[in-house]
Design a protein around this motif. Structure first.
Motif, PDB file in Angstrom:
ATOM      1  N   ALA A   1      21.280 -49.525  38.047  1.00 55.81           N
ATOM      2  CA  ALA A   1      21.109 -50.302  39.659  1.00 55.81           C
ATOM      3  C   ALA A   1      21.965 -49.121  40.128  1.00 55.81           C
ATOM      4  O   ALA A   1      21.787 -48.907  41.286  1.00 55.81           O
ATOM      5  CB  ALA A   1      21.172 -51.878  39.851  1.00 55.81           C
ATOM      6  N   LEU A   2      23.162 -48.897  39.128  1.00 56.43           N
ATOM      7  CA  LEU A   2      24.824 -47.992  40.337  1.00 56.43           C
ATOM      8  C   LEU A   2      24.190 -47.197  40.103  1.00 56.43           C
ATOM      9  O   LEU A   2      24.416 -46.038  41.341  1.00 56.43           O
ATOM     10  CB  LEU A   2      25.413 -48.657  39.840  1.00 56.43           C
ATOM     11  N   GLU A   3      23.663 -46.269  38.942  1.00 59.94           N
ATOM     12  CA  GLU A   3      22.604 -45.059  38.595  1.00 59.94           C
ATOM     13  C   GLU A   3      21.636 -44.784  39.954  1.00 59.94           C
ATOM     14  O   GLU A   3      22.226 -43.917  40.380  1.00 59.94           O
ATOM     15  CB  GLU A   3      23.029 -44.631  37.290  1.00 59.94           C
ATOM     16  N   ARG A   4      21.061 -45.294  40.162  1.00 58.23           N
ATOM     17  CA  ARG A   4      19.882 -45.004  40.441  1.00 58.23           C
ATOM     18  C   ARG A   4      20.029 -45.706  42.432  1.00 58.23           C
ATOM     19  O   ARG A   4      19.257 -44.856  43.196  1.00 58.23           O
ATOM     20  CB  ARG A   4      18.978 -46.393  40.492  1.00 58.23           C
ATOM     21  N   CYS A   5      21.088 -45.199  42.749  1.00 64.49           N
ATOM     22  CA  CYS A   5      21.511 -46.436  44.158  1.00 64.49           C
ATOM     23  C   CYS A   5      22.909 -45.057  44.437  1.00 64.49           C
ATOM     24  O   CYS A   5      23.142 -45.535  45.748  1.00 64.49           O
ATOM     25  CB  CYS A   5      21.471 -47.344  44.344  1.00 64.49           C
TER      26      CYS A   5
ATOM     27  N   ALA B   1      10.856 -44.096  47.714  1.00 65.67           N
ATOM     28  CA  ALA B   1       9.880 -44.022  47.620  1.00 65.67           C
ATOM     29  C   ALA B   1      10.051 -43.764  45.775  1.00 65.67           C
ATOM     30  O   ALA B   1       9.064 -43.663  45.480  1.00 65.67           O
ATOM     31  CB  ALA B   1      10.182 -42.240  48.275  1.00 65.67           C
ATOM     32  N   GLU B   2      11.439 -43.197  45.624  1.00 66.67           N
ATOM     33  CA  GLU B   2      11.784 -43.562  44.012  1.00 66.67           C
ATOM     34  C   GLU B   2      11.617 -44.247  42.999  1.00 66.67           C
ATOM     35  O   GLU B   2      10.675 -44.474  42.159  1.00 66.67           O
ATOM     36  CB  GLU B   2      13.140 -42.719  44.430  1.00 66.67           C
ATOM     37  N   LEU B   3      11.536 -45.232  43.750  1.00 70.91           N
ATOM     38  CA  LEU B   3      11.589 -46.726  43.348  1.00 70.91           C
ATOM     39  C   LEU B   3      10.655 -47.486  43.003  1.00 70.91           C
ATOM     40  O   LEU B   3      10.168 -47.245  42.275  1.00 70.91           O
ATOM     41  CB  LEU B   3      12.638 -47.767  43.957  1.00 70.91           C
TER      42      LEU B   3
END
Lengths: 266, 265
Positions: free
Chosen positions: B130-134, B190-192
């Motif tokens: 989660a931290l990385e995706r954000c 958009a990525e999510l």
């Protein structure tokens, strides 16, 4: 249960990085040290006096528990009344002010998890406060022979009073988003429960037809903390006194839960 | 209008099913008789003028506010009867991200993962992901209070996605950010939506945002639904989204004024 612990441990960690916790713990330690020193000097003076007047029977009755530890812990629980609201004021109020209430209430947990989590965190904090107080009687064991049972019962009474007052604090904190209001409300509640109830009984019962022995007077007198603590300080652990702490904590936690729940329906 | 209200062919329950939802505060009706359906994987823009009832609706969907009437189902779970399962299926970013300023993003997201019942075995990975995706890996150990507003918004998003919810509810995720931050958050959303396959319902009044990432639009005004259409259809006639909305909202206003019998505002 798992969520209760999650909330409690987060709260405790946040408490211990907040300046309020350190201000309270510092003040508490300084006051405890001062009171202990005062009790110690008082004890010594009394001893010298009794020796001077050759009151040997009274001198024989003097002991560290009754003349030193008991008055010391007895004065510390009164300090709890004034310091604890500063610790508990943010417990629930800050969640509302931060908007984190929205996170908690939309997570898969019950309101009891929130209330008990906050209560546990506060209980953990007052355990630290009690440990600080316990340090001073512990010193006496190095130089004298106080009774272990009586000393522990006194410390237990301090811990139980503080934990009960945490429940009052959780309630004071859950009715508002403003920490100052939570502080004042908790302080007022604690001063009433801890100090004023016996006087309230005296004043109102004297004026009305009801005597001091009437049922209402007795119930109100039972609600006051003082007598329950006093018996425990003397080393008497009575189920009715333990019940007092359990019942009053339960009542205030139930009130907190109701308040948090009903706030959503408005 | 109710084209999306058909049941899914695959037999999967709709991601969000809103049924005659109403919220009244005394005399004032914040949300009135609102119904719409969002299918799994859809990205829906939830639009409306300020005070239209967007936040109230989202708060009811997430279980923060109890509705006065009607109900909603999240991935088939009723928000009342099956509240805990419904909440578990939702990731929610409120208008103000619910942050504890004294915590670090890593500790905070871990705390939320525990609250949302992420199993212990995979929790660390879930938090890291989660931290990385954000885009928070570099600041994961800093106190949240020291972070910029854009980063705080990202922490809010990380919190919403950590338990990989089926439905993501985002309340004005780009409000108050600078243009670069807006672009970043928008790209992240958009990525999510594309890579995560998540259902997203997003409230905003920035139309460019809707055009960039939404497939469908639900427009509400004064607590009532006034439009529910796929984006492609809306702009098919060659008019811009702005023109369409202005037209719909002006018409709605005129109608309500006529209904009340008073002079038009």
């Amino acid at each position: 249960m798992r969520h209760t612990l999650t909330i409690a441990s987060r709260e405790l960690r946040s408490l211990f990085v907040s300046p309020v916790a350190y201000v309270v713990l510092t003040l508490w330690s300084v006051i405890a040290g001062t009171f202990f020193l005062a009790s110690l000097i008082g004890f010594q003076e009394q001893q010298i006096q009794l020796q001077q007047y050759q009151m040997l029977d009274r001198l024989e009755q003097m002991n560290l528990n009754d003349q030193l530890i008991e008055p010391f812990i007895g004065s510390m629980w009164v300090i709890v009344l004034f310091l604890l609201p500063a610790v508990t004021m943010g417990l629930v109020a800050s969640e509302k002010a931060n908007g984190t209430e929205e996170l908690l209430l939309t997570s898969p947990l019950s309101i009891w998890d929130i209330v008990l989590g906050k209560f546990l965190a506060g209980a953990g904090f007052v355990a630290v406060m009690t440990a600080i107080v316990a340090f001073f009687p512990a010193l006496l064991f190095l130089y004298g022979e106080p009774e272990v049972g009586k000393t522990l019962s006194g410390l237990l009474s301090l811990l139980l009073v503080s934990i009960t007052y945490v429940a009052v604090g959780v309630f004071g904190s859950s009715v508002t988003r403003n920490q100052l209001i939570a502080f004042v409300l908790t302080l007022v509640l604690l001063v009433v429960i801890g100090m004023m109830l016996p006087f309230i009984v005296d004043i109102t019962m004297a004026g009305s037809g009801l005597g001091r022995d009437s049922a209402i007077a007795q119930v109100v007198a039972w609600m006051a903390t003082g007598s329950h603590v006093d018996r425990m300080l003397q080393g008497l652990i009575d189920t009715s006194d333990l019940a007092y702490f359990v019942v009053s904590s339960g009542v205030f936690l139930l009130l907190s839960k109701t308040v948090i729940e009903s706030a959503r329906w408005r | 209008m109710s084209e999306a209200a058909k049941p899914t062919a695959a037999g999967r329950p709709p991601a969000i099913e809103v049924e005659k939802l109403s919220k009244r505060y005394g005399e004032h009706e914040a949300v009135c008789d609102l119904s719409f359906v969002v299918q799994p994987g859809e990205v829906v823009g939830f639009l409306g003028p300020n005070g239209a009832g967007k936040t109230t609706t989202m708060r009811m969907l997430t279980g923060f506010l109890p509705p006065s009437d009607g109900t909603a189902r999240i991935a088939g779970h009723d928000i009342f009867a099956d509240a805990l399962a419904a909440r578990r299926a939702i990731g929610y970013l409120p208008e103000t991200p619910p942050l504890y300023p004294e915590m670090t993003p890593a500790a905070y997201v871990d705390f939320v993962a525990k609250l949302k019942d992420v199993p212990r075995a995979g929790r660390r990975e879930a938090v890291d992901r989660a931290l990385e995706r954000c885009g928070l890996s570099e600041v994961r150990g800093r106190e949240i209070r020291q972070l910029s507003k854009g980063y705080r918004q990202r922490v809010g998003l990380a919190q919403a996605i950590v338990h990989e919810p089926q439905v993501l509810v985002l309340d004005e995720p780009t409000v108050g950010l600078d243009p670069i931050q807006i672009r970043e958050i928008r790209a992240l959303m958009a990525e999510l939506a594309t890579s995560g396959g998540q259902t997203v319902i997003l409230s905003t009044h920035i139309l460019a945002e809707v055009e960039a990432i939404c497939q469908r639009v639900v427009l509400i005004a004064r607590g009532r639904k006034v439009l529910d259409q796929p984006l492609a259809e809306l702009v098919a006639g060659g008019s811009t989204l702005e023109e369409v909305f202005t037209r719909v909202l002006t018409r709605d206003e005129a109608e309500s004024a006529a209904a009340v019998g008073g002079p038009s505002a």
